[in-house]
Design a protein around this motif. Sequence first.
Motif, PDB file in Angstrom:
ATOM      1  N   SER A   1     -47.606 -13.886  16.889  1.00 33.70           N
ATOM      2  CA  SER A   1     -48.138 -12.642  16.332  1.00 33.70           C
ATOM      3  C   SER A   1     -48.815 -12.881  14.986  1.00 33.70           C
ATOM      4  CB  SER A   1     -47.024 -11.613  16.163  1.00 33.70           C
ATOM      5  OG  SER A   1     -46.487 -11.264  17.417  1.00 33.70           O
ATOM      6  N   ALA A   2     -48.218 -13.743  14.167  1.00 33.34           N
ATOM      7  CA  ALA A   2     -48.801 -14.038  12.861  1.00 33.34           C
ATOM      8  C   ALA A   2     -50.156 -14.727  13.012  1.00 33.34           C
ATOM      9  CB  ALA A   2     -47.855 -14.920  12.052  1.00 33.34           C
ATOM     10  N   VAL A   3     -50.268 -15.633  13.963  1.00 37.29           N
ATOM     11  CA  VAL A   3     -51.534 -16.325  14.203  1.00 37.29           C
ATOM     12  C   VAL A   3     -52.599 -15.337  14.670  1.00 37.29           C
ATOM     13  CG1 VAL A   3     -52.672 -17.987  15.730  1.00 37.29           C
ATOM     14  CG2 VAL A   3     -50.498 -18.568  14.656  1.00 37.29           C
ATOM     15  N   GLU A   4     -52.197 -14.391  15.495  1.00 32.77           N
ATOM     16  CA  GLU A   4     -53.142 -13.401  16.017  1.00 32.77           C
ATOM     17  C   GLU A   4     -53.391 -12.252  15.043  1.00 32.77           C
ATOM     18  OE1 GLU A   4     -51.423 -12.249  19.706  1.00 32.77           O
ATOM     19  OE2 GLU A   4     -51.877 -14.164  20.665  1.00 32.77           O
ATOM     20  N   GLY A   5     -52.635 -12.208  13.948  1.00 31.72           N
ATOM     21  CA  GLY A   5     -52.838 -11.179  12.944  1.00 31.72           C
ATOM     22  C   GLY A   5     -52.141  -9.868  13.262  1.00 31.72           C
ATOM     23  N   VAL A   6     -51.164  -9.894  14.149  1.00 28.73           N
ATOM     24  CA  VAL A   6     -50.432  -8.683  14.521  1.00 28.73           C
ATOM     25  C   VAL A   6     -49.172  -8.580  13.665  1.00 28.73           C
ATOM     26  CG1 VAL A   6     -49.232  -7.502  16.389  1.00 28.73           C
ATOM     27  CG2 VAL A   6     -51.265  -8.847  16.881  1.00 28.73           C
ATOM     28  N   VAL A   7     -49.006  -7.440  12.997  1.00 32.96           N
ATOM     29  CA  VAL A   7     -47.813  -7.217  12.187  1.00 32.96           C
ATOM     30  C   VAL A   7     -47.203  -5.872  12.552  1.00 32.96           C
ATOM     31  CG1 VAL A   7     -48.545  -8.628  10.230  1.00 32.96           C
ATOM     32  CG2 VAL A   7     -49.188  -6.243  10.316  1.00 32.96           C
ATOM     33  N   LEU A   8     -45.891  -5.763  12.386  1.00 33.06           N
ATOM     34  CA  LEU A   8     -45.202  -4.501  12.656  1.00 33.06           C
ATOM     35  C   LEU A   8     -45.267  -3.594  11.437  1.00 33.06           C
ATOM     36  CD1 LEU A   8     -41.901  -5.613  14.440  1.00 33.06           C
ATOM     37  CD2 LEU A   8     -43.864  -4.506  15.466  1.00 33.06           C
ATOM     38  N   THR A   9     -45.449  -2.320  11.677  1.00 32.71           N
ATOM     39  CA  THR A   9     -45.364  -1.359  10.587  1.00 32.71           C
ATOM     40  C   THR A   9     -43.898  -1.172  10.238  1.00 32.71           C
ATOM     41  OG1 THR A   9     -45.226   0.529  12.062  1.00 32.71           O
ATOM     42  CG2 THR A   9     -47.435  -0.153  11.375  1.00 32.71           C
ATOM     43  N   ARG A  10     -43.635  -0.562   9.116  1.00 31.10           N
ATOM     44  CA  ARG A  10     -42.251  -0.348   8.690  1.00 31.10           C
ATOM     45  C   ARG A  10     -41.504   0.514   9.710  1.00 31.10           C
ATOM     46  NH1 ARG A  10     -42.127   1.992   3.180  1.00 31.10           N
ATOM     47  NH2 ARG A  10     -42.434  -0.156   2.556  1.00 31.10           N
ATOM     48  N   LYS A  11     -42.175   1.543  10.226  1.00 34.75           N
ATOM     49  CA  LYS A  11     -41.547   2.439  11.196  1.00 34.75           C
ATOM     50  C   LYS A  11     -41.188   1.691  12.486  1.00 34.75           C
ATOM     51  CE  LYS A  11     -42.437   6.747  13.659  1.00 34.75           C
ATOM     52  NZ  LYS A  11     -43.419   7.812  13.900  1.00 34.75           N
ATOM     53  N   ASN A  12     -42.105   0.862  12.959  1.00 36.16           N
ATOM     54  CA  ASN A  12     -41.836   0.105  14.185  1.00 36.16           C
ATOM     55  C   ASN A  12     -40.754  -0.941  13.978  1.00 36.16           C
ATOM     56  OD1 ASN A  12     -43.766   1.575  15.523  1.00 36.16           O
ATOM     57  ND2 ASN A  12     -45.366   0.044  15.244  1.00 36.16           N
ATOM     58  N   ASP A  13     -40.727  -1.560  12.799  1.00 35.39           N
ATOM     59  CA  ASP A  13     -39.702  -2.546  12.489  1.00 35.39           C
ATOM     60  C   ASP A  13     -38.323  -1.885  12.457  1.00 35.39           C
ATOM     61  OD1 ASP A  13     -38.834  -5.149  11.871  1.00 35.39           O
ATOM     62  OD2 ASP A  13     -38.699  -4.622   9.746  1.00 35.39           O
ATOM     63  N   GLU A  14     -38.236  -0.697  11.874  1.00 40.80           N
ATOM     64  CA  GLU A  14     -36.963   0.035  11.836  1.00 40.80           C
ATOM     65  C   GLU A  14     -36.524   0.424  13.245  1.00 40.80           C
ATOM     66  OE1 GLU A  14     -37.562   3.323   9.216  1.00 40.80           O
ATOM     67  OE2 GLU A  14     -37.736   2.040   7.447  1.00 40.80           O
ATOM     68  N   ARG A  15     -37.473   0.853  14.063  1.00 46.33           N
ATOM     69  CA  ARG A  15     -37.175   1.223  15.452  1.00 46.33           C
ATOM     70  C   ARG A  15     -36.607   0.025  16.213  1.00 46.33           C
ATOM     71  NH1 ARG A  15     -42.208   3.518  18.000  1.00 46.33           N
ATOM     72  NH2 ARG A  15     -41.597   5.317  16.797  1.00 46.33           N
ATOM     73  N   TYR A  16     -37.247  -1.138  16.049  1.00 49.59           N
ATOM     74  CA  TYR A  16     -36.797  -2.354  16.723  1.00 49.59           C
ATOM     75  C   TYR A  16     -35.388  -2.744  16.262  1.00 49.59           C
ATOM     76  CZ  TYR A  16     -36.350  -7.295  17.791  1.00 49.59           C
ATOM     77  OH  TYR A  16     -35.879  -8.504  18.216  1.00 49.59           O
ATOM     78  N   ARG A  17     -35.146  -2.717  14.961  1.00 49.95           N
ATOM     79  CA  ARG A  17     -33.835  -3.098  14.431  1.00 49.95           C
ATOM     80  C   ARG A  17     -32.737  -2.143  14.905  1.00 49.95           C
ATOM     81  NH1 ARG A  17     -34.227  -6.593   9.458  1.00 49.95           N
ATOM     82  NH2 ARG A  17     -36.431  -7.043   9.303  1.00 49.95           N
ATOM     83  N   THR A  18     -33.047  -0.845  14.958  1.00 53.23           N
ATOM     84  CA  THR A  18     -32.070   0.142  15.419  1.00 53.23           C
ATOM     85  C   THR A  18     -31.689  -0.110  16.870  1.00 53.23           C
ATOM     86  OG1 THR A  18     -33.000   1.784  13.924  1.00 53.23           O
ATOM     87  CG2 THR A  18     -31.633   2.603  15.722  1.00 53.23           C
ATOM     88  N   LEU A  19     -32.687  -0.344  17.708  1.00 53.85           N
ATOM     89  CA  LEU A  19     -32.414  -0.592  19.132  1.00 53.85           C
ATOM     90  C   LEU A  19     -31.688  -1.919  19.326  1.00 53.85           C
ATOM     91  CD1 LEU A  19     -35.783   0.653  20.623  1.00 53.85           C
ATOM     92  CD2 LEU A  19     -33.562   1.773  20.800  1.00 53.85           C
ATOM     93  N   LYS A  20     -32.051  -2.927  18.541  1.00 59.99           N
ATOM     94  CA  LYS A  20     -31.411  -4.235  18.639  1.00 59.99           C
ATOM     95  C   LYS A  20     -29.948  -4.146  18.208  1.00 59.99           C
ATOM     96  CE  LYS A  20     -31.969  -8.790  18.988  1.00 59.99           C
ATOM     97  NZ  LYS A  20     -32.264  -9.477  20.198  1.00 59.99           N
ATOM     98  N   LEU A  21     -29.659  -3.397  17.145  1.00 65.11           N
ATOM     99  CA  LEU A  21     -28.284  -3.243  16.670  1.00 65.11           C
ATOM    100  C   LEU A  21     -27.426  -2.429  17.635  1.00 65.11           C
ATOM    101  CD1 LEU A  21     -28.807  -2.662  12.847  1.00 65.11           C
ATOM    102  CD2 LEU A  21     -27.813  -4.666  13.963  1.00 65.11           C
ATOM    103  N   SER A  22     -28.071  -1.612  18.458  1.00 61.79           N
ATOM    104  CA  SER A  22     -27.309  -0.836  19.433  1.00 61.79           C
ATOM    105  C   SER A  22     -26.837  -1.699  20.602  1.00 61.79           C
ATOM    106  CB  SER A  22     -28.126   0.346  19.946  1.00 61.79           C
ATOM    107  OG  SER A  22     -29.212  -0.107  20.723  1.00 61.79           O
ATOM    108  N   GLY A  23     -27.255  -2.976  20.616  1.00 65.00           N
ATOM    109  CA  GLY A  23     -26.756  -3.907  21.624  1.00 65.00           C
ATOM    110  C   GLY A  23     -27.695  -4.154  22.786  1.00 65.00           C
ATOM    111  N   LEU A  24     -28.899  -3.626  22.725  1.00 67.19           N
ATOM    112  CA  LEU A  24     -29.843  -3.832  23.817  1.00 67.19           C
ATOM    113  C   LEU A  24     -30.458  -5.217  23.740  1.00 67.19           C
ATOM    114  CD1 LEU A  24     -31.707  -0.412  23.821  1.00 67.19           C
ATOM    115  CD2 LEU A  24     -29.917  -1.180  25.383  1.00 67.19           C
TER     116      LEU A  24
END
Length: 72
Positions: A30-53
């Motif tokens: 993603s870094a090579v392609e220039g794709v970065v997560l927004t703060r909102k998307n990063d929080e969404r990912y972390r929340t779902l990951k912490l829920s055990g998915l």
Amino acid sequence: MSKNHAPKRSAVSGRYVTKAIGARKAEKFSAVEGVVLTRKNDERYRTLKLSGLKGDALRSAITGSFKSSKRK
């Protein structure tokens, strides 16, 4: 002592499945392609990951959250 070299298929689609590349390598791609997560998307990912998915369930939850957020 033989090794099993049979190709694996997805139980859902029946297509051949390769090994996942992992989160760190995905971040590098993603870094090579220039794709970065927004703060909102990063929080969404972390929340779902912490829920055990993991794996397909995590991907489905992420795509589902995007679909529901667009409808609001």
